[in-house]
Every structure is written in C-alpha cells, then in structure tokens.
Enzyme design. Structure first.
Site, mmCIF file in Angstrom:
data_model
loop_
_atom_site.group_PDB
_atom_site.id
_atom_site.type_symbol
_atom_site.label_atom_id
_atom_site.label_comp_id
_atom_site.label_asym_id
_atom_site.label_seq_id
_atom_site.Cartn_x
_atom_site.Cartn_y
_atom_site.Cartn_z
ATOM 1 N N HIS A 179 0.295 7.225 3.174
ATOM 2 C CA HIS A 179 -0.606 8.363 3.355
ATOM 3 C C HIS A 179 -1.111 8.459 4.791
ATOM 4 O O HIS A 179 -1.399 9.550 5.288
ATOM 5 C CB HIS A 179 -1.802 8.249 2.402
ATOM 6 N N ASP A 211 5.103 4.705 -9.217
ATOM 7 C CA ASP A 211 4.566 5.866 -9.913
ATOM 8 C C ASP A 211 5.114 7.166 -9.351
ATOM 9 O O ASP A 211 5.333 8.132 -10.069
ATOM 10 C CB ASP A 211 3.032 5.866 -9.870
ATOM 11 N N HIS A 212 5.350 7.196 -8.055
ATOM 12 C CA HIS A 212 5.840 8.400 -7.379
ATOM 13 C C HIS A 212 6.436 7.987 -6.047
ATOM 14 O O HIS A 212 6.333 6.826 -5.634
ATOM 15 C CB HIS A 212 4.698 9.399 -7.160
ATOM 16 N N ASP A 266 1.244 2.724 -1.008
ATOM 17 C CA ASP A 266 0.895 4.143 -1.035
ATOM 18 C C ASP A 266 -0.069 4.495 0.092
ATOM 19 O O ASP A 266 0.093 5.503 0.780
ATOM 20 C CB ASP A 266 0.262 4.451 -2.398
ATOM 21 N N GLU A 291 -0.446 -4.205 -9.654
ATOM 22 C CA GLU A 291 -0.169 -3.084 -8.759
ATOM 23 C C GLU A 291 -0.230 -3.492 -7.289
ATOM 24 O O GLU A 291 -1.219 -4.075 -6.836
ATOM 25 C CB GLU A 291 -1.186 -1.961 -8.976
ATOM 26 N N SER A 331 -1.085 9.593 -8.821
ATOM 27 C CA SER A 331 -1.073 8.300 -9.508
ATOM 28 C C SER A 331 -1.790 8.341 -10.849
ATOM 29 O O SER A 331 -1.725 7.366 -11.596
ATOM 30 C CB SER A 331 -1.724 7.229 -8.619
ATOM 31 N N HIS A 336 -9.460 2.466 -9.581
ATOM 32 C CA HIS A 336 -8.582 3.471 -8.991
ATOM 33 C C HIS A 336 -7.594 3.980 -10.044
ATOM 34 O O HIS A 336 -7.466 3.408 -11.132
ATOM 35 C CB HIS A 336 -7.857 2.873 -7.792
ATOM 36 N N HIS A 351 2.529 12.842 -1.386
ATOM 37 C CA HIS A 351 3.554 12.245 -2.238
ATOM 38 C C HIS A 351 4.825 13.080 -2.176
ATOM 39 O O HIS A 351 4.815 14.220 -1.710
ATOM 40 C CB HIS A 351 3.074 12.192 -3.688
ATOM 41 N N ASP A 396 2.849 1.177 -5.937
ATOM 42 C CA ASP A 396 2.328 2.538 -5.795
ATOM 43 C C ASP A 396 2.970 3.232 -4.597
ATOM 44 O O ASP A 396 2.865 2.771 -3.469
ATOM 45 C CB ASP A 396 0.808 2.486 -5.617
#
Length: 529
Positions: free
Chosen positions: A361, A398-399, A357, A352, A131, A194, A476, A81
C-alpha cells in the site's frame, strides 16, 4: 502446407542462431542500463542435459506424491495478506539473492508444498476485494460485501442492525473447530482486531469498527453496534480462543490509560478489555504478555490461554522492528503451536503475515518482499513442529496488489534495483518493480531529475516505487491468488475455484462444520432454506 511448415521450422532454427544484437520491436535485446547483478556464470545451464536432468528429477519427485486420506486432526491456515503471485515471484528472487544466488531459480519454503490451486477473490458487490469480504469467504465459506466481516451479502457496509442480526451471521472455521472440541488460536502482525484476524471471530457491517470510539465516530451507537475488540473478549468464538497474538492494545484500553509503550487507549466505555480477559480466565492458567521476553518466558505446558499484544497499533515491519522487544512472526507461530499441540482433539490456528499488504500500500516493495520471506519462515517452523500425516497446512492470500515485474532485466539483476535496460522512449532508467497506482506516481520529469541527482537507491527499504496513477495509497488488485496445501486431503486444493470453497475443503479434511466431511463421505449437504 507441408512445405510452409518446413519453411517456418527452418526460420525458427535460423532465428536461434542470429546474433544476439538483433531484436524485434517487442523483444529488445541488450543491456543498456546500469546493473548490480548477482549473476555468476553457470556454464552447465548452456547444456540441454542440465535442463533435461532438472526436469526429469522434478518429474520423479512428482511421481512419488500420493494423496493423504487421513483425517486432519490439526489445521494451520496461513494468510499472506496481499501476497499476489507477482509478490511470490519477486520474493523468491529477493530471498535467493540474499543467499548469494541469482534468485530466479530459488523457492519460498511453502512453494514446495505438493498441491497448488488458484482462488478467485472478488466480493459480492466489488470486482476488486478488500481483506474483510475475503476473510468471510476463506474463513466462513460464504462470499460477502466489501468491508463487511462474518456476515452474508444481505448486509451492506454500515448496516449496523443487519450486521448484528444473528440470522445474517457467518461462522468461521474457528467456530466449527470449537464446536468439535478443538483448540483454536490466531496470530497476526497486524492489530488483532484488523480485518483478516477479525474474520476468525467477529460479525460486523464495517471493518473499521475495531473499538467503540470508532463506532461512535462513524455516527453509530456503540451499544447497538458491538465493536470488534469487544466481540473478541466477550463473544463466544473470541472468548474460546486459546491463543491471541498480534498488535492493537489501544483498541482494548480506555482513554486516559496508557499501555506499556506509553500510548493512550481509545475506548470511550471506560472498560479495560485486557483486564476483562484476565478476569474471565482467572482460574484457567492464563498469561498476558506484551513483549518478546514475556512471550519467550511463557510455560506453554502449563498455560491454557495466552493473550499477547505486542504493539499499540500494528506490529512493525521486520526490517524496522526492535527485535529485542517485538517477537517475530515465526516466534509467535512456534509458541502458538506449542500451546495448541496439547489439545487432545487437535487444533485450528490462523496465522497472518499482515505487513506484506501494508508494504505494498505504501509502494515500498522492499518491505513487502521481506515480510513475505518472514512469512515463509513462519511456515517452515510450523511444518517442522507438526506432522503432515495429521496436520493440514494451507497457505494463501486474501487478494493481490498492483505490483508488477516488468522489462527485460538480465538474469540475476537485483530484483529491487533498476532494470538492466532503459526506456526506449526517453532513454531513462526504470526499476523492475513498479505499481499501477499509489504514492510513487509522479511526472516523468520529476522522476528523471531525481535520478540525475543520484540521490535515489531503490534497494533502500524506504524507497517508494514508481506508480502510474497518483494515489495516497496503492490499491489491491483483482487477480486470482495462489493456494498451497500440504497434509490430509491437500490434493483437493488443486484447480481454479471461488475463494469461499477453501474452508469447505478444510471442514471436509478435519471433519468439522455442517457440510460433507471425510468422516461422513456418504452424507449429502443440503443448504438451509
């Protein structure tokens, strides 16, 4: 023209022999900053033969790669992620430096997979995705709107009734695999409700509706908008999952009831969904575990269903976890594969690495890079436990995120540290890693004062890296993400494509789903009206 080309060529040759102290405006030389470099002199690298041999060796390896046209009995989908390409580069340096190398030449385990591609990640309604919409794309094969999961773009965020309409639902690869008689499972370091893991089994107009309490808090009726935790336990795809592991116990327990860590549940319907899961699996050799000891004691040969909830919320970062209590991602992956390997028709497993991620953040790059290394270890374990002849392993993100690797640091400089060069505007230090936005954004004056006090060590896991735009949480990015593949039909993952192509290739390789498959190569896919 010929004489001009000769002049240019001569100029290039002369530039190559100019003293190293000379530089131009855009390519400064020298190392004015402090350094904690792990660089060791390698005189072999000064020779052309070293690089020519290295390239020829790699070329010979590439020439041995042959496409695998077997049917993929098993599929393991690894999702890092927020694992941007910059994250990959920085993480391999971080890993290499942990191992005593300069780092730049190192590789994460899955970076040696034979096939690599790029996926475009935008949502139908957003240039930069989350996500949720991406999970619908890489698991369901359909691009969707921001913050929605398992539904088409006909459903916008918060549109509860449309999200509950089966006509708008998008089924995931896990549902395709279940229809083909395969075992399925999911593993995550986040809450199992999630956004990313929810893409395996849920259909919802809003990713935050993880429990009925949150549905009600958002002004919707939980009886109309089924929450994600309830979908996992009660709906078809979730109910059929043989393995469920991660965090998020609070989403399954009612208010007034404490979990194994003394944390109170948040459900308002009074239902204990963990007990509901146990009841539904009553005669099916099921096991519920909540800590590492419980996981390691599972008899995988004689257990058909496994629910492991190892935290009240998300699981902890590896650098901050109590490893006597919480299992690692690699340990969960190992148990999941052992569980699913008993399936005669094969399996689909989603894994995952969610905390990459979350580290980004918070602009805590050290945590994000370490989580990427933990993620790579889980992939190594999975590869060793399976056979590439019949198991397709796909690794992607995912990103992206806004972290960049910038400046002109010397080779081998600690990737977490200050660069070996300083700003040419104010002569102050800066870190090689930084973010375009986030909690690390501050005035230059304040940042300089902190540095002068000597109280900051960017190599600390708690260090918040500098950003440009002040925000509570870093965002992101809209970059493409890398896709790595090994096993049957892995060669189809090369090139640049929309993210929603990924499950269609997997469906083809594993002969699942309603589209073209390796088992029906002459068939034509005609979308339903």
């Amino acid at each position: 023209m010929k004489s001009l080309s000769a002049v240019k060529f001569l100029g290039i040759i002369l530039l190559a022999f100019l003293p190293a102290t000379l530089s131009d405006e855009f390519h400064p030389s020298g190392s004015e900053g402090k350094t904690r470099s792990t660089r060791a002199t390698n005189t072999a690298e000064e020779l052309a033969d070293y690089w020519n041999f290295d390239a020829q060796h790699r070329l010979l390896h590439q020439l041995t790669i042959r496409p695998n046209h077997n049917v993929a009995k098993n599929v393991i989908f690894f999702l890092g992620d927020g694992m941007s390409i910059a994250t990959l580069a920085a993480s391999r340096m971080y890993l290499g430096q942990l191992q005593g190398h300069t780092g730049e030449e190192s590789r994460l385990f899955f970076e040696d997979f034979p096939y690599t591609g790029l996926a475009k990640t935008y949502c139908v309604d957003k240039q930069i995705p989350d996500s949720a919409c991406t999970a619908t794309a890489y698991l369901g094969g359909v691009k969707a709107n921001y913050a929605t999961i398992g539904v088409t773009a006909a459903v916008k965020r918060y549109e509860c009734e449309k999200g509950q309409d089966a006509a708008n639902h998008v089924n995931s690869i896990a549902a395709w695999a279940q229809k083909a008689g395969k075992g399925t499972g999911l593993v995550t370091t986040a809450r199992v409700t999630h956004a990313s893991p929810a893409g395996v089994y849920a259909h919802t107009a809003y990713r935050e509706w993880e429990s009925d309490a949150i549905v009600e808090k958002s002004g919707k009726d939980p009886k109309t908008c089924q929450d994600i935790a309830s979908q996992l336990i009660n709906n078809e795809t979730g109910r059929k999952l043989k393995v469920i592991m991660g965090g998020g116990r609070k989403k399954f327990l009612p208010k007034g009831m404490q979990d194994e860590d003394g944390e109170e549940g948040e459900r308002i319907d009074g239902v204990n969904l963990i007990d509901e899961w146990k009841l539904k699996k009553k005669h099916r050799s099921a096991a519920y575990v909540y800590d590492r000891d419980g996981l390691l004691s599972v008899d995988t040969n004689n257990t058909s269903y496994l629910l492991g909830l190892f935290a009240s919320e998300h699981m902890k970062y590896s650098l901050e976890a109590d490893h006597e209590k919480e299992p690692s991602l690699a340990e969960m992956t190992k148990t999941a594969i052992e569980m699913l390997s008993k399936e005669k028709r094969g399996f689909f497993l989603f894994v995952e690495g969610a905390k990459i991620d979350m580290g980004h953040h918070r602009a805590r790059a050290h945590l994000a890079l370490d989580e990427t290394v933990q993620f790579a270890e889980a992939i190594r374990v999975a590869t060793e436990l399976t056979n590439s002849r019949d198991t397709l392993i796909v690794v992607t993100a995912d990103h992206s995120h806004t972290m960049s690797i910038a400046g002109y640091a010397d080779r081998g400089n600690d990737i977490l540290d200050f660069s070996t060069s300083k700003s040419d505007v104010d002569n102050e230090l800066y870190t090689t890693l930084s973010y375009a936005n986030g909690p690390g954004a501050m005035s230059r004056e304040n940042f300089t004062e902190i540095l002068q006090r000597g109280t900051v060590d960017p190599r600390s896991k708690d260090y918040t890296y500098a950003g440009t735009v002040p925000m509570k949480n870093e965002t992101h990015g809209g970059d493409d993400v890398a896709v790595f593949a090994n096993g049957p039909w892995a060669h189809l993952f090369g090139g640049l494509y929309e993210q929603n192509l990924i499950p269609h290739i997997i469906g083809y390789a594993a002969c699942i789903g309603n589209g073209l498959t390796a088992c029906k190569r002459s068939s034509m896919y005609r979308p339903k009206n």
